[in-house]
Design a protein around this motif. Sequence first.
Motif, PDB file in Angstrom:
ATOM      1  N   SER A  68       0.827  -1.208   0.000  1.00 34.65           N
ATOM      2  CA  SER A  68       0.000   0.000   0.000  1.00 34.65           C
ATOM      3  C   SER A  68       0.862   1.259   0.000  1.00 34.65           C
ATOM      4  CB  SER A  68      -0.909   0.022   1.218  1.00 34.65           C
ATOM      5  OG  SER A  68      -1.816  -1.040   1.163  1.00 34.65           O
ATOM      6  N   ILE A  69       1.924   1.241   0.762  1.00 35.11           N
ATOM      7  CA  ILE A  69       2.807   2.403   0.816  1.00 35.11           C
ATOM      8  C   ILE A  69       3.462   2.648  -0.532  1.00 35.11           C
ATOM      9  CG2 ILE A  69       4.923   3.307   1.859  1.00 35.11           C
ATOM     10  CD1 ILE A  69       4.110   1.781   4.406  1.00 35.11           C
ATOM     11  N   ILE A  70       3.974   1.586  -1.145  1.00 36.19           N
ATOM     12  CA  ILE A  70       4.609   1.729  -2.458  1.00 36.19           C
ATOM     13  C   ILE A  70       3.594   2.193  -3.486  1.00 36.19           C
ATOM     14  CG2 ILE A  70       5.759   0.475  -4.323  1.00 36.19           C
ATOM     15  CD1 ILE A  70       7.041  -1.273  -2.164  1.00 36.19           C
ATOM     16  N   ALA A  71       2.376   1.655  -3.432  1.00 36.85           N
ATOM     17  CA  ALA A  71       1.341   2.047  -4.389  1.00 36.85           C
ATOM     18  C   ALA A  71       0.988   3.523  -4.248  1.00 36.85           C
ATOM     19  CB  ALA A  71       0.098   1.187  -4.197  1.00 36.85           C
ATOM     20  N   VAL A  72       0.883   4.022  -3.029  1.00 31.64           N
ATOM     21  CA  VAL A  72       0.562   5.435  -2.821  1.00 31.64           C
ATOM     22  C   VAL A  72       1.685   6.327  -3.340  1.00 31.64           C
ATOM     23  CG1 VAL A  72       0.231   7.195  -1.028  1.00 31.64           C
ATOM     24  CG2 VAL A  72      -1.020   5.043  -0.915  1.00 31.64           C
ATOM     25  N   VAL A  73       2.926   5.960  -3.077  1.00 27.95           N
ATOM     26  CA  VAL A  73       4.061   6.763  -3.536  1.00 27.95           C
ATOM     27  C   VAL A  73       4.134   6.783  -5.057  1.00 27.95           C
ATOM     28  CG1 VAL A  73       6.584   6.899  -3.552  1.00 27.95           C
ATOM     29  CG2 VAL A  73       5.375   6.458  -1.423  1.00 27.95           C
TER      30      VAL A  73
END
Length: 79
Positions: free
Chosen positions: A42-47
């Motif tokens: 989720s963090i990578i997707a948001v970034v």
Amino acid sequence: MFKKIFLPFLALSLVSFACATNQPNNGYAQPVYVFPGVGLGSIIAVVVSWSRNKSILWAIIHGIFGWLYVIYAILVKAK
């Protein structure tokens, strides 16, 4: 063309194989625990979404999908 089809097919095959190879449960089901929180996908997707779109709404939506959006972003590169 073949490379764009092969990677999703491989991922889908591995997931379906992992789901199909369940061990016998001896008549009882074990509980499944889901921990609340934000995962690495989720963090990578948001970034990645923010760097591509500069939109908070899209970043939230892509954060929900997590690793699916990360794989999509790798396959479909930004122009």
